[in-house]
Scaffold this active site. Sequence first.
Site, PDB file in Angstrom:
ATOM      1  N   HIS A  57     -24.794 -23.620   6.022  1.00  0.00           N
ATOM      2  CA  HIS A  57     -25.666 -24.156   6.346  1.00  0.00           C
ATOM      3  C   HIS A  57     -26.170 -25.252   7.341  1.00  0.00           C
ATOM      4  CE1 HIS A  57     -30.556 -25.002   5.631  1.00  0.00           C
ATOM      5  NE2 HIS A  57     -29.850 -26.359   6.379  1.00  0.00           N
ATOM      6  N   HIS A  59     -27.033 -26.919  11.751  1.00  0.00           N
ATOM      7  CA  HIS A  59     -28.186 -27.015  12.483  1.00  0.00           C
ATOM      8  C   HIS A  59     -27.159 -27.967  13.990  1.00  0.00           C
ATOM      9  CE1 HIS A  59     -31.692 -26.429  10.261  1.00  0.00           C
ATOM     10  NE2 HIS A  59     -30.862 -27.379   9.506  1.00  0.00           N
ATOM     11  N   GLN A 152     -38.896 -24.048  12.399  1.00  0.00           N
ATOM     12  CA  GLN A 152     -39.290 -25.415  12.363  1.00  0.00           C
ATOM     13  C   GLN A 152     -39.640 -26.549  11.683  1.00  0.00           C
ATOM     14  OE1 GLN A 152     -35.683 -28.430  12.160  1.00  0.00           O
ATOM     15  NE2 GLN A 152     -37.894 -28.947  10.712  1.00  0.00           N
ATOM     16  N   HIS A 210     -34.704 -22.485   4.346  1.00  0.00           N
ATOM     17  CA  HIS A 210     -34.771 -24.153   3.821  1.00  0.00           C
ATOM     18  C   HIS A 210     -35.989 -23.347   2.914  1.00  0.00           C
ATOM     19  CE1 HIS A 210     -32.638 -25.051   7.562  1.00  0.00           C
ATOM     20  NE2 HIS A 210     -33.242 -25.868   7.343  1.00  0.00           N
ATOM     21  N   GLU A 213     -37.230 -28.023   0.117  1.00  0.00           N
ATOM     22  CA  GLU A 213     -35.795 -29.171   0.521  1.00  0.00           C
ATOM     23  C   GLU A 213     -37.290 -30.190  -0.267  1.00  0.00           C
ATOM     24  OE1 GLU A 213     -34.977 -29.520   4.527  1.00  0.00           O
ATOM     25  OE2 GLU A 213     -33.441 -31.486   3.323  1.00  0.00           O
ATOM     26  N   ASP A 309     -24.507 -28.764   6.657  1.00  0.00           N
ATOM     27  CA  ASP A 309     -25.912 -29.741   7.315  1.00  0.00           C
ATOM     28  C   ASP A 309     -26.215 -30.526   8.693  1.00  0.00           C
ATOM     29  OD1 ASP A 309     -29.244 -28.950   7.464  1.00  0.00           O
ATOM     30  OD2 ASP A 309     -29.711 -30.139   5.878  1.00  0.00           O
ATOM     31  N   TRP A 315     -30.524 -36.509  11.109  1.00  0.00           N
ATOM     32  CA  TRP A 315     -31.370 -36.592  10.153  1.00  0.00           C
ATOM     33  C   TRP A 315     -30.121 -37.569   9.487  1.00  0.00           C
ATOM     34  CZ3 TRP A 315     -32.890 -31.899  13.105  1.00  0.00           C
ATOM     35  CH2 TRP A 315     -33.515 -32.032  12.972  1.00  0.00           C
TER      36      TRP A 315
HETATM   37 FE   FE2 Z   1     -31.040 -27.884   7.816  1.00  0.00          FE
END
Ligand code: FE2
Length: 423
Positions: A57, A59, A152, A210, A213, A309, A315
């Site tokens: 996982h 990005h 997203q 996802h 979350e 991630d 993030w």
């Molecule tokens: Fe993610």
Amino acid sequence: MLDLLVTHATLPDGRTDMSIAVQDGRIVGVTPGFQAPAAEVVDARGQLVTPPFVEAHFHMDATLSYGQPRVNASGTLLEGIALWGELKPLLTQEALVERALAYCDWAVARGLLAIRSHVDICDPKLLAVEALLEVKKRVAPYIDLQLVAFPQDGVLRATGALENLKKALAMGVDVVGGIPHFERTMADGAASVRLLCEIAADEGRLVDMHCDESDDPLSRHIETLAYETQRLGLQGRVTGSHLTSMHSMDNYYVSKLIPLIAEAQVSAVANPLINITLQGRHDSYPKRRGMTRVPELMAAGVTVAFGHDCVMDPWYSLGSADMLEAAHMGLHVGQMTSQAAMRQCFEAVTMNPARILHLEGYGLEPGCNADFVLLQARDPIEAIRLQATRLRVYRRGLLVAQTAPATATLHLAGRPGTTSFQP
Ligand code: FE2
């Protein structure tokens, strides 16, 4: 004559003094104490040789963008999503490709040779999709990069997202993504799961959403995901990522939910580094842990991986492409401190994500690809404890990365001479 022979290796399953013989990019033998002429002989000296690390996982469109156009001041998930929205119009294909390739260099150095990356498809120009498809091509000799079409901003909530998602799949993106908890309502979230699973079933795709979350115990899209998986015959092809709401759910409900996930053969990916920092933000004290119920899912027979991630993006401002860092955090957050559980944490960044990605030829068996990593550690537990140096990384029998062993030398008053050891 063999191309490569690794001798005196310890394997993750505990076998010691093993020789790994390689010919034409494949493992042709894994035998105790075997010796034979080879173009290259590597003495592992009792240290651990493992199949490569696998990231389930990530990005890659956002990675290494930390500080662009500004830093996430609150460090929250929602400011991260807003910040990504600010960055998107400023992205260029060249910059995306450059950042992703730089990250892939970090990954290879850490023995991370397969990555599943979500790619945001909400931009109508699909700039990130084009960029990561280019990266996928360029890194193919050393990394298996699998891409997930990730809406997203919500496949139903964002205008044009569904068309973009279908376009991204047609362009060569591999996996169907989703984000049901970000749709406007629970009902829309469930509808998005159904719609996306139907697309996957029609096109013979894998699914990775996802999912939940959130700290909201009533965010139950994983239940719908498991249901749709069974309804559409997608068993073994679907993954729920994050699943953090399960941490906060009622125990009685979870006692029904986990068997449902296991029955549907839905896999789970926990992202402990990210969720321990992003979840529980509305709590005072006690603060909830931001991780799904990893040991309980594993005990029920669910395939669970730890993902990284994010690395240096809107993030998360830390990270280094080190899956042992993700395993280390997952072990702590999940209180997985028994010998068996610590070994399971190692499997959660190797074998388990390999299964989730449906990687072919993964493993240390005759016939597998000659992809492996020699670590400066005696076993998987020590590898996690030390986040051990990747001494040598091989892909298809060729050395692709090398790092000098970590050594500390002490110069201490009252102690004659010097002492050198692995710190
Ligand atoms: Fe993610």
